[in-house]
Scaffold this motif. Structure first.
Motif, PDB file in Angstrom:
ATOM      1  N   GLU A 156       0.877  -1.167   0.000  1.00 36.31           N
ATOM      2  CA  GLU A 156       0.000   0.000   0.000  1.00 36.31           C
ATOM      3  C   GLU A 156       0.915   1.218   0.000  1.00 36.31           C
ATOM      4  O   GLU A 156       2.052   1.153   0.475  1.00 36.31           O
ATOM      5  CB  GLU A 156      -0.881   0.022   1.252  1.00 36.31           C
ATOM      6  CG  GLU A 156      -1.843  -1.138   1.359  1.00 36.31           C
ATOM      7  CD  GLU A 156      -3.081  -0.937   0.516  1.00 36.31           C
ATOM      8  OE1 GLU A 156      -3.545   0.209   0.404  1.00 36.31           O
ATOM      9  OE2 GLU A 156      -3.575  -1.939  -0.032  1.00 36.31           O
ATOM     10  N   THR A 157       0.428   2.337  -0.516  1.00 36.15           N
ATOM     11  CA  THR A 157       1.280   3.527  -0.592  1.00 36.15           C
ATOM     12  C   THR A 157       0.543   4.771  -0.119  1.00 36.15           C
ATOM     13  O   THR A 157      -0.682   4.791  -0.042  1.00 36.15           O
ATOM     14  CB  THR A 157       1.753   3.790  -2.035  1.00 36.15           C
ATOM     15  OG1 THR A 157       0.622   4.108  -2.836  1.00 36.15           O
ATOM     16  CG2 THR A 157       2.495   2.603  -2.606  1.00 36.15           C
ATOM     17  N   GLY A 158       1.347   5.784   0.132  1.00 36.13           N
ATOM     18  CA  GLY A 158       0.815   7.118   0.309  1.00 36.13           C
ATOM     19  C   GLY A 158       0.740   7.756  -1.065  1.00 36.13           C
ATOM     20  O   GLY A 158       0.594   7.064  -2.072  1.00 36.13           O
ATOM     21  N   GLU A 159       0.887   9.059  -1.105  1.00 33.68           N
ATOM     22  CA  GLU A 159       0.865   9.781  -2.379  1.00 33.68           C
ATOM     23  C   GLU A 159       2.061  10.714  -2.406  1.00 33.68           C
ATOM     24  O   GLU A 159       2.219  11.562  -1.515  1.00 33.68           O
ATOM     25  CB  GLU A 159      -0.434  10.565  -2.509  1.00 33.68           C
ATOM     26  CG  GLU A 159      -0.600  11.285  -3.811  1.00 33.68           C
ATOM     27  CD  GLU A 159      -1.934  12.024  -3.867  1.00 33.68           C
ATOM     28  OE1 GLU A 159      -1.923  13.201  -4.268  1.00 33.68           O
ATOM     29  OE2 GLU A 159      -2.956  11.431  -3.490  1.00 33.68           O
ATOM     30  N   PHE A 160       2.891  10.568  -3.400  1.00 36.93           N
ATOM     31  CA  PHE A 160       4.117  11.350  -3.499  1.00 36.93           C
ATOM     32  C   PHE A 160       3.787  12.841  -3.429  1.00 36.93           C
ATOM     33  O   PHE A 160       2.945  13.341  -4.170  1.00 36.93           O
ATOM     34  CB  PHE A 160       4.853  11.030  -4.800  1.00 36.93           C
ATOM     35  CG  PHE A 160       6.244  11.577  -4.829  1.00 36.93           C
ATOM     36  CD1 PHE A 160       7.313  10.802  -4.422  1.00 36.93           C
ATOM     37  CD2 PHE A 160       6.486  12.876  -5.236  1.00 36.93           C
ATOM     38  CE1 PHE A 160       8.602  11.300  -4.435  1.00 36.93           C
ATOM     39  CE2 PHE A 160       7.771  13.393  -5.243  1.00 36.93           C
ATOM     40  CZ  PHE A 160       8.833  12.597  -4.841  1.00 36.93           C
ATOM     41  N   GLY A 161       4.440  13.551  -2.529  1.00 39.13           N
ATOM     42  CA  GLY A 161       4.287  14.998  -2.415  1.00 39.13           C
ATOM     43  C   GLY A 161       3.067  15.472  -1.656  1.00 39.13           C
ATOM     44  O   GLY A 161       2.902  16.673  -1.437  1.00 39.13           O
ATOM     45  N   ALA A 162       2.207  14.559  -1.233  1.00 37.19           N
ATOM     46  CA  ALA A 162       0.988  14.956  -0.520  1.00 37.19           C
ATOM     47  C   ALA A 162       1.290  15.198   0.956  1.00 37.19           C
ATOM     48  O   ALA A 162       2.283  14.706   1.501  1.00 37.19           O
ATOM     49  CB  ALA A 162      -0.077  13.873  -0.658  1.00 37.19           C
TER      50      ALA A 162
END
Length: 148
Positions: free
Chosen positions: A121-127
């Motif tokens: 699962e990931t976050g969001e780059f730059g968020a």
């Protein structure tokens, strides 16, 4: 590439009030990408993380990999891992890769882990992300491809 790998019983990331990613037992990884990193750094780190034996076996020793425990990974991009504080009190991030370099490497890192049959699962780059975790142990390992 620099990774802070935390063994977790659960972890999640929230963006704009919505859960973007969540995992149970496994790793929560903060990944920093250096301006000079390449796909060889990705390959090295993926191999290390996939084989990292920090989960307990039947004798209570850290001897099992994430695959052996059917664990999953929450992967969060973290450019501040390359913050330098030698001068003054405000960190400098000039050694962190720019988005045009970092995003493809971050995506390759996550894909590489998935190719090892690990759910990611990931976050969001730059968020702006709100990350929560329960560090199991606690166990925290720092891996740096510049120190291989």
């Amino acid at each position: 590439m620099r990774a802070v790998v935390q063994r977790v019983s659960e972890a999640s990331v929230v963006i704009d009030g919505e859960i973007k990613g969540a995992v149970g037992q496994g790793f929560m990884i903060l990944l920093g990408i250096h301006e000079e990193d390449t796909l060889s750094d990705v390959e090295y780190l993926v191999g290390k993380i996939a084989k990292l034996r920090v989960f307990e076996d039947d004798q209570g020793k850290m001897n099992r990999s994430i695959e052996a425990v059917s664990g999953s990974i929450l992967s969060i991009s973290q450019f501040t891992l390359y913050g330098e504080t030698k001068k003054g009190n405000r960190p400098s991030f000039i050694k962190a890769a720019r988005p045009e370099t970092a995003i493809p490497l971050y995506e390759a890192f996550n894909q590489g882990l998935r190719e090892q049959n690990i759910a990611v699962e990931t976050g969001e780059f730059g968020a702006d992300m709100k990350v929560s975790l329960v560090n199991d142990g606690p166990v925290t390992i720092i891996l740096d491809t510049r120190e291989k």
